[in-house]
Design an enzyme around this catalytic site. Structure first.
Site, PDB file in Angstrom:
ATOM      1  N   ARG A  80      47.180  43.762  37.215  1.00 16.12           N
ATOM      2  CA  ARG A  80      46.701  42.302  37.027  1.00 16.12           C
ATOM      3  C   ARG A  80      48.286  41.457  36.612  1.00 16.12           C
ATOM      4  O   ARG A  80      48.831  42.133  35.547  1.00 16.12           O
ATOM      5  CB  ARG A  80      45.959  42.080  36.035  1.00 16.12           C
ATOM      6  CG  ARG A  80      45.567  40.614  35.793  1.00 16.12           C
ATOM      7  CD  ARG A  80      44.421  40.317  34.671  1.00 16.12           C
ATOM      8  NE  ARG A  80      44.861  40.777  33.395  1.00 16.12           N
ATOM      9  CZ  ARG A  80      44.048  40.911  32.278  1.00 16.12           C
ATOM     10  NH1 ARG A  80      42.543  40.415  32.529  1.00 16.12           N
ATOM     11  NH2 ARG A  80      44.431  41.235  31.418  1.00 16.12           N
ATOM     12  N   LYS A  91      44.845  38.779  25.387  1.00 19.51           N
ATOM     13  CA  LYS A  91      44.548  37.563  26.185  1.00 19.51           C
ATOM     14  C   LYS A  91      43.956  36.532  25.196  1.00 19.51           C
ATOM     15  O   LYS A  91      43.044  36.901  24.427  1.00 19.51           O
ATOM     16  CB  LYS A  91      43.659  38.007  27.329  1.00 19.51           C
ATOM     17  CG  LYS A  91      43.555  36.753  28.343  1.00 19.51           C
ATOM     18  CD  LYS A  91      42.832  37.190  29.531  1.00 19.51           C
ATOM     19  CE  LYS A  91      42.732  36.133  30.649  1.00 19.51           C
ATOM     20  NZ  LYS A  91      41.767  36.394  31.895  1.00 19.51           N
ATOM     21  N   SER A 110      33.385  39.623  36.709  1.00 22.35           N
ATOM     22  CA  SER A 110      33.160  39.387  35.280  1.00 22.35           C
ATOM     23  C   SER A 110      31.874  38.860  34.732  1.00 22.35           C
ATOM     24  O   SER A 110      31.489  37.846  35.443  1.00 22.35           O
ATOM     25  CB  SER A 110      34.405  38.745  34.680  1.00 22.35           C
ATOM     26  OG  SER A 110      35.548  39.426  34.969  1.00 22.35           O
TER      27      SER A 110
END
Length: 212
Positions: free
Chosen positions: A42, A140, A111
């Site tokens: 990612r 994050k 998700s």
């Protein structure tokens, strides 16, 4: 009997923004050497060309170690390099559309942040559901609070697909996450920000295997 791809139980998501000591490729090599079953790539801050190059390199590392390779969001890159699958977020490409592009043998995850979203992911045909964030995480910025172990347990009971828990998971809490009903865990900081990513991965693998 219909075929359904399976996801490994220890997912390491490589990250080069919370630390600058290791590249994606180096993290993938160290995590795989430590026993990671899945590497997820990612990175939304590098160019498409560089992302594709890195993906090809990480794929080779995963193949050498017998690990699965999942790409975050970029279905086009997953298809181009021959990754094992893709993880699409709730605001990204639909699971059904990713399935059309990648085929029935690809591992496709998405998700969820609560039991209702987990059920919707199941209905959409996801092979696994990434549920979180379980605990507070520094990797994050999150607009919502952690969902905690009870919400994780409720989400896991709501689906028959494997649940991969994510968010603030480390060696201290991983066992409780698995006991709450998660099939496996996905980690970022616990490995990428560690001084020794290989040893950190090996410790998490030991915990996941012991609780399972």
């Amino acid at each position: 009997m219909s075929f359904r791809p399976q996801i490994g139980r220890l997912v390491v998501i490589t990250d080069t923004h919370i630390q600058s000591h290791f590249t994606h490729e180096e993290l993938a090599e160290l995590a795989c050497a430590g026993g990671a079953e899945v590497i997820q790539l990612r990175d939304k801050e590098i160019s498409d060309e560089e992302f594709t190059r890195v993906a090809g390199c990480v794929l080779g590392i995963c193949r050498a170690h017998g690990a699965q390779f999942i790409i975050n969001d970029r279905v086009d890159v997953a298809k181009a390099v021959g990754a094992d699958g893709v993880h699409v977020g709730r605001d990204d490409m639909r699971v059904q559309d990713a399935r059309v592009l990648l085929g029935s043998f690809a591992v496709i995850g998405t998700s969820a942040g609560n039991p209702d979203e987990a059920r919707l992911a199941h209905r959409a045909g996801a092979d696994y559901v990434g549920v979180g964030h379980i605990f507070a995480t520094a990797s994050k910025t999150k607009a919502s609070p952690p969902i905690g172990l009870q919400m994780l347990a409720d989400s896991a009971r709501n689906v028959s697909r494997p649940v991969i828990a994510i968010g603030g998971i480390n060696a201290e809490n991983a066992a409780n996450v698995i006991r709450a009903g998660a099939h496996g865990i996905a980690v970022i900081s616990a490995v990428c920000a560690a001084k020794d990513p290989k040893a950190a991965t090996a410790r998490l693998k030991e915990i996941v295997d012991a609780v399972s």
